[in-house]
Write a protein that holds these residues in place. Structure first.
Motif, PDB file in Angstrom:
ATOM      1  N   SER A  62       0.816  -1.209   0.000  1.00  0.00           N
ATOM      2  CA  SER A  62       0.000   0.000   0.000  1.00  0.00           C
ATOM      3  C   SER A  62       0.854   1.265   0.000  1.00  0.00           C
ATOM      4  O   SER A  62       1.726   1.433   0.835  1.00  0.00           O
ATOM      5  N   PRO A  63       0.584   2.172  -0.937  1.00  0.00           N
ATOM      6  CA  PRO A  63       1.302   3.447  -0.932  1.00  0.00           C
ATOM      7  C   PRO A  63       0.752   4.386   0.149  1.00  0.00           C
ATOM      8  O   PRO A  63       1.355   5.393   0.461  1.00  0.00           O
ATOM      9  N   VAL A  64      -0.405   4.017   0.666  1.00  0.00           N
ATOM     10  CA  VAL A  64      -1.070   4.889   1.629  1.00  0.00           C
ATOM     11  C   VAL A  64      -0.588   4.526   3.030  1.00  0.00           C
ATOM     12  O   VAL A  64      -0.605   3.366   3.413  1.00  0.00           O
ATOM     13  N   ILE A  65      -0.160   5.533   3.765  1.00  0.00           N
ATOM     14  CA  ILE A  65       0.353   5.279   5.113  1.00  0.00           C
ATOM     15  C   ILE A  65      -0.698   5.708   6.126  1.00  0.00           C
ATOM     16  O   ILE A  65      -1.070   6.882   6.196  1.00  0.00           O
ATOM     17  N   SER A  66      -1.192   4.763   6.872  1.00  0.00           N
ATOM     18  CA  SER A  66      -2.159   5.128   7.902  1.00  0.00           C
ATOM     19  C   SER A  66      -1.451   5.332   9.245  1.00  0.00           C
ATOM     20  O   SER A  66      -1.854   6.145  10.054  1.00  0.00           O
ATOM     21  N   GLN A  67      -0.372   4.590   9.473  1.00  0.00           N
ATOM     22  CA  GLN A  67       0.372   4.683  10.729  1.00  0.00           C
ATOM     23  C   GLN A  67       1.844   4.852  10.381  1.00  0.00           C
ATOM     24  O   GLN A  67       2.496   3.906   9.946  1.00  0.00           O
ATOM     25  N   SER A  84      -1.964  12.758  14.411  1.00  0.00           N
ATOM     26  CA  SER A  84      -2.678  11.496  14.628  1.00  0.00           C
ATOM     27  C   SER A  84      -2.134  10.353  13.769  1.00  0.00           C
ATOM     28  O   SER A  84      -2.467   9.192  13.984  1.00  0.00           O
ATOM     29  N   LYS A  85      -1.308  10.707  12.759  1.00  0.00           N
ATOM     30  CA  LYS A  85      -0.802   9.668  11.849  1.00  0.00           C
ATOM     31  C   LYS A  85       0.430   8.945  12.405  1.00  0.00           C
ATOM     32  O   LYS A  85       0.899   7.966  11.813  1.00  0.00           O
ATOM     33  N   VAL A  86       0.988   9.451  13.490  1.00  0.00           N
ATOM     34  CA  VAL A  86       2.180   8.797  14.068  1.00  0.00           C
ATOM     35  C   VAL A  86       1.736   7.542  14.819  1.00  0.00           C
ATOM     36  O   VAL A  86       0.778   7.579  15.595  1.00  0.00           O
ATOM     37  N   LYS A  87       2.421   6.444  14.553  1.00  0.00           N
ATOM     38  CA  LYS A  87       2.012   5.225  15.261  1.00  0.00           C
ATOM     39  C   LYS A  87       2.498   5.284  16.714  1.00  0.00           C
ATOM     40  O   LYS A  87       3.493   5.955  17.002  1.00  0.00           O
ATOM     41  N   PRO A  88       1.819   4.644  17.626  1.00  0.00           N
ATOM     42  CA  PRO A  88       2.261   4.667  19.030  1.00  0.00           C
ATOM     43  C   PRO A  88       3.721   4.230  19.121  1.00  0.00           C
ATOM     44  O   PRO A  88       4.098   3.228  18.512  1.00  0.00           O
ATOM     45  N   GLY A  89       4.515   4.997  19.812  1.00  0.00           N
ATOM     46  CA  GLY A  89       5.940   4.687  19.912  1.00  0.00           C
ATOM     47  C   GLY A  89       6.741   5.282  18.777  1.00  0.00           C
ATOM     48  O   GLY A  89       7.963   5.194  18.761  1.00  0.00           O
ATOM     49  N   GLY A  90       6.081   5.883  17.791  1.00  0.00           N
ATOM     50  CA  GLY A  90       6.762   6.487  16.649  1.00  0.00           C
ATOM     51  C   GLY A  90       7.310   7.861  16.997  1.00  0.00           C
ATOM     52  O   GLY A  90       7.156   8.340  18.125  1.00  0.00           O
ATOM     53  N   ARG A  91       7.940   8.486  15.978  1.00  0.00           N
ATOM     54  CA  ARG A  91       8.556   9.784  16.260  1.00  0.00           C
ATOM     55  C   ARG A  91       7.974  10.879  15.375  1.00  0.00           C
ATOM     56  O   ARG A  91       7.543  10.623  14.245  1.00  0.00           O
ATOM     57  N   ILE A  92       7.959  12.085  15.958  1.00  0.00           N
ATOM     58  CA  ILE A  92       7.502  13.241  15.196  1.00  0.00           C
ATOM     59  C   ILE A  92       8.570  14.329  15.308  1.00  0.00           C
ATOM     60  O   ILE A  92       9.015  14.665  16.410  1.00  0.00           O
ATOM     61  N   LEU A  93       9.044  14.828  14.148  1.00  0.00           N
ATOM     62  CA  LEU A  93      10.084  15.864  14.126  1.00  0.00           C
ATOM     63  C   LEU A  93       9.438  17.175  13.729  1.00  0.00           C
ATOM     64  O   LEU A  93       8.896  17.280  12.623  1.00  0.00           O
TER      65      LEU A  93
END
Lengths: 183, 222, 354, 250
Positions: A62-67, A84-93
């Motif tokens: 899938s080219p679509v990223i949900s998480q 809201s698109k960052v998965k739990p435990g993911g990072r946001i810069l």
């Protein structure tokens, strides 16, 4: 198997598409599977722009990223849209020069980097995106700075070769900011 | 030898082609040497040329376009053979025109040649077609057709019908209307044409000679 | 050659050059404009012709002329532009002229939107213009497959003397993926184009490229001859992929970008122990009816997933011929679903079947 | 020994013309065909048939032909010429085809100075479909779709294609001719020859507009139609050269 899903978001003109493309090129150079997909059309001209990149040892479906594993936020509206698109435990810069708010979630790792201020100090406001890339490769250790520069050299060609040093400095500054502020 | 030219004109959809085909067959049975020329370039459907093969089998000459087409072909080429036939002056010719004054426009090509011969120009009238439903309308159509063709109408044919739904009353009502036209214009009603089932029921004092129509252009389902 | 990162539109343009395309006529429209832009830059280096036409209608008629003169020729557009090209496409089908037509589909009807869509399915698979004809239509799902198919498509078009359409959605046009442009594709045995108008040069009688038949019987004969050709294509050119069919309870039918999203959904479902297969049409005309004969006994239902309100589902129902219940999941207007939405649709359908 | 006084040009097939008596298509076909033969380009020429009365002219021209969709002949010609620049390409179009539905195609072919030759037949009417109004129909002229005569307030004045195209920078050679008498027929042939010579020299777009007649749909005898064309058509559509390659314009 390693899979890294990335969303880059910001204003048109901030080099958001290029950030994603650089990571996709670097992945291809490392013989990884990858897919870069932009929002396209009028959005890319002055409005908000975003693109997604998937990097994987496996085939990319899938080219679509949900998480997303990592999200780059280059301006304030993008934070509202993509937190809201960052998965739990993911990072946001987050480009804290333009996005003044803090993230509301506590299940993700947020990094606030004033990339515009740093770029201004370096003497070229246009390299803010490269500072972000520097911060990212410092955090993930996914690619070497030299791999990114190699791609830039190729795409700049002779004509723009003089821009390599400032981009080099910018990536370095991003790396350094992470080293100093997020130990 | 009857080598008249019969020109069949009339409002669009008045039944010119059906009459022409039936008329050609009738003249043929009277041992005349008949040539039917389809001059309809207005509308490529329901034209007498569609019966071409069956007419040729009866010994009737048929001229359509230069391509000798049979079915709806959008190629309005007028065959030079038509001019040849008119000048040849040996056969009984039926000129089946397209509808309205537009359909008679093509006659202008030949009006000088036609005038040199004995001709009849019959106007087919179906008073149940909306544009020829009053005395004024019929006379107006007659005048326009004469102006475009340069020729004069010499007779009317009462072909008023609702196809298979026609009643005797329908034909009689049309008769009185066309009689009025005939009186004003001093042109006689030469035929009343209908399907056999109606024709048999018409009174003998109806204007015009009774002429039986067998539908040949319309399929059974039409 | 190693894999290179290319944007879909650029990769398709380069694939055409590699497939021997010698002429391109097109008109800009989002989301495919990078394709003509790339060819404008590179076509001449390969001895080919690039020309931006005054309209899609002119472009396809230039394709008609160039193809009639024996050249390998291509045009590209997006949904509303393809609608304009239908006039030329039916003339080409009638005159039996080969060409490759790329359709980077966007949302409709009307001006619609520029985001990815599969709402052209019927426009692509039903001929599209007037008359009894079809175009051979491929619907690849990733850049590598797209590139390989385009290279092959010129041979397919020449073999059958018929237009071939590559129907991808806007996403495939816009995304970047690593792609190897030098993978060998099957070559077809092709007859010499003796029908092409290239001048007689005193060597043969004149030839004529034409779709006009004055005689209805002639046109009927021609139409039946075309039908015979289309039957051969149906027999020989159906292309599809079957994924995860073993012990599957449900089969999803999806193509293009949608099939990739479905693949991601299947991975998640597999983790949960829910067995779902994917029947992926690679040709959408001819529709891969043969694939439906390979659906295992374990399957209890078919779920059609499309980026439209439901167009391919009609073909799925025809191929299924009433055997299994057929469900539908679709997003349209440029909305692209996340795999989670497919997972939910699968669970809903399975729940209803139990 | 007998002398050949009239030899049929090799540019035409043996097929008899299907056109109505008095139609000028026949003579214009012959002129084009003679020029192709005389310039010795017949065997490398590709012609394009339009939609209109001359839709089947591929039956008559003795060279490779392509039949085009209504109005699209200049686009088809472009496609052919771009992939086969050494061939001679001409389109043959009527006024419905060229001056109405195909205006975009003809303007842009001229605009690109496409190296093709266009034979344009202007008889002010749609012949094939049965005498409807064309964009070139004269004001006051009656047709089946202008039954009360063309009203310029309702549908404008007739379009002058040669003048219009000569305002397009890319147009190299434009001339309007007539075939209503032998002197003009000779002149017309010269114009056709010049147009093809422009193409042979690679100088770009050439077009010859013919004032033509449609006796049947005009409701006139052929000779009357020729007279009418001379008096009315030529009065509105002046004959003459509108564009010629600069170096030849002395």
């Amino acid at each position: 198997m390693m899979t890294e899903k990335i969303i880059c978001a910001g204003f048109g003109g901030q080099g958001v598409m290029l950030m994603g493309q650089l990571l996709a090129y670097a992945a291809n150079d490392n013989n990884l599977n990858t897919l870069w997909y932009p929002s396209y059309g009028p959005e890319t001209r002055g409005g908000t722009a975003n693109c997604s990149v998937t990097i994987s040892e496996a085939k990319v479906n899938s080219p679509v990223i949900s998480q997303a594993d990592s999200v780059f936020i280059m301006n304030s509206p993008s934070l509202d849209k993509f937190e809201s698109k960052v998965k739990p435990g993911g990072r946001i810069l987050i480009n804290s020069s333009l996005a003044e708010k803090k993230v509301e979630r506590d299940d993700i790792n947020a990094y606030y980097i004033p990339v515009n201020d740093i770029a201004y100090k370096l003497g070229n406001p246009r390299v803010a995106n490269m500072i972000m890339i520097g911060a990212y490769i410092q955090l993930t250790q996914l690619f070497e700075k030299e791999e990114i520069l190699k791609i830039l050299r190729k795409s700049f060609g002779e004509e723009k070769a003089h821009l390599i040093p400032i981009n080099d400095e910018a990536i370095e500054a991003g790396k350094k900011y992470i080293q100093e502020n997020y130990k | 030898m009857d080598n008249k030219i019969y020109i069949i004109v009339g409002h669009y959809g008045s039944g010119k082609s059906e009459f022409s085909v039936n008329f050609a067959k009738k003249l043929n049975t009277l041992n005349k040497s008949v040539c039917l020329a389809d001059l309809d370039i207005v509308n490529p459907y329901f034209r007498s040329r569609e019966t071409r093969l069956s007419l040729i089998n009866l010994g009737i000459d048929v001229i359509s376009d230069t391509l000798d087409s049979v079915k709806g072909l959008d190629m309005p080429y007028i065959s030079p053979a038509i001019r040849g036939q008119i000048a040849y002056n040996k056969k009984t010719i039926i000129l089946d025109c397209g509808g309205d004054n537009v359909g008679t426009r093509v006659l202008k090509q030949f009006d000088d040649l036609i005038k040199q011969r004995d001709y009849e120009m019959y106007m087919i009238i179906n008073v149940y077609r909306p544009e020829t439903s009053t005395v004024e309308q019929i006379i107006d159509m007659k005048n326009k057709m004469e102006a475009e063709s340069g020729l004069l109408i010499t007779g009317y044919i009462n072909n008023s019908n609702f196809l298979r739904q026609t009643t005797v009353d329908d034909v009689m009502n049309a008769d009185s209307l066309i009689k009025e036209v005939s009186k004003i214009t001093s042109v006689p009603i030469v035929y009343v044409s209908a399907l056999e089932s109606i024709l048999n029921k018409l009174p003998n004092d109806i204007s015009g000679e009774k002429f039986e129509i067998n539908l040949s252009l319309r399929s059974d389902w039409l | 050659m190693a894999k290179v990162m290319m944007k879909g539109n650029e990769a398709m343009a380069l694939a055409a050059i590699k497939g021997g395309c010698k002429a391109f006529f097109g008109y800009p429209i989002t989301p495919q404009s990078e394709l003509p832009e790339y060819l404008a830059k590179h076509m001449h280096k390969h001895g080919g012709v690039f020309l931006q036409a005054e309209s899609e209608i002119a472009a396809i008629n230039m394709v008609y002329g160039a193809s009639g003169a024996g050249a390998r020729v291509m045009t590209s557009s997006s949904s509303p532009g393809i609608a304009l090209k239908q006039e030329g496409i039916t003339y080409m089908a009638g005159a039996q002229l080969p060409a490759v037509i790329i359709n980077v589909m966007r949302g409709g009807p009307g001006l619609g939107g520029i985001q990815p869509s599969q709402a052209d399915y019927k426009q692509v698979t039903r001929g599209g213009g007037n008359g009894d004809y079809y175009v051979i239509a491929f619907a690849p799902e990733d850049l590598q497959e797209t590139v390989n198919i385009i290279k092959e498509a010129f041979d397919v078009a020449d073999q059958y003397r018929n237009p071939v359409m590559i129907a991808v959605d806007g996403l495939i046009g816009q995304m970047m993926e690593p792609v190897d442009l030098d993978i060998e594709v099957p070559k077809r045995e092709l007859a010499e184009k003796t029908w092409a108008t290239i001048g007689t040069y005193g060597k043969r009688p004149p030839v004529n490229i034409n779709s006009l038949f004055l005689d209805p019987q002639g046109l009927e004969n021609h139409s039946w001859n075309l039908a015979k050709k289309y039957n051969t294509i149906k027999e020989k050119e159906q292309r599809y992929e079957m994924v995860n069919m073993k012990d599957a309870e449900l089969v999803i039918v999806a193509y293009g970008t949608m099939s990739r999203i479905v693949r991601s959904a299947l991975e998640e479902l597999n983790k949960e122990g829910i067995k779902v297969g994917l029947l992926r049409p690679i040709t959408i005309w001819p529709f891969p009816e043969k694939a439906f004969k390979e659906i295992p006994e374990s399957v209890k239902g078919i779920l059609t997933c499309e980026l439209s309100t439901g167009q391919m589902i009609d073909d799925v129902k025809i191929a299924n011929n009433g055997k299994l219940p057929v469900g539908f999941f679709g997003r349209t207007g440029g909305m692209v679903p996340e795999p989670e939405e497919i997972i939910k649709a699968v669970k809903d359908m399975l729940g209803g079947l139990k | 020994m007998s002398k050949v006084v009239f030899e049929k040009t090799k540019g035409l097939t043996n097929k008899e013309f299907s056109y109505c008596p008095g139609c000028t298509h026949g003579i214009i076909h012959r002129l084009v065909a003679e020029v192709l033969e005389e310039l010795d380009i017949l065997d490398r020429t590709i012609g394009i048939s339009p939609v209109g009365c001359s839709v089947t002219n591929y039956e008559f021209f003795n060279c490779d032909m392509q039949q085009a969709a209504h109005g699209r002949a200049p686009a088809v010609a472009t496609g052919i010429k771009r992939v086969r620049p050494d061939n001679i390409v001409f389109s043959y179009q009527g006024d419905g085809d060229l001056a109405s539905i195909g205006t975009a195609e003809i303007v842009h072919a001229a605009h690109r100075s496409e190296n093709i030759t266009v034979i344009f037949i202007n008889n002010g009417i749609y012949g094939m479909t049965g005498g409807q109004m064309a964009p070139t129909t004269l004001v006051g002229q009656k047709t089946t779709t202008s039954p009360y005569g063309r009203d310029e307030k309702h549908c404008g004045k007739p379009i002058k294609i040669s003048e219009l195209l000569s305002a397009v920078p890319g147009a190299t050679f434009i001339e309007r001719v007539s075939v209503h008498n032998p002197a003009h027929v000779r002149k017309a042939k010269k114009a056709i020859k010049k147009a093809f010579e422009v193409q042979i020299a690679g100088k770009g777009f050439s077009l010859v507009e013919f004032i033509s007649t449609c006796p049947v749909n005009w409701g006139m005898k052929p000779q009357d139609a020729l007279n009418w064309a001379e008096e009315n058509m030529i009065a509105y559509y002046p004959l003459g050269n509108f564009r010629t390659p600069e170096e030849d314009d002395k």
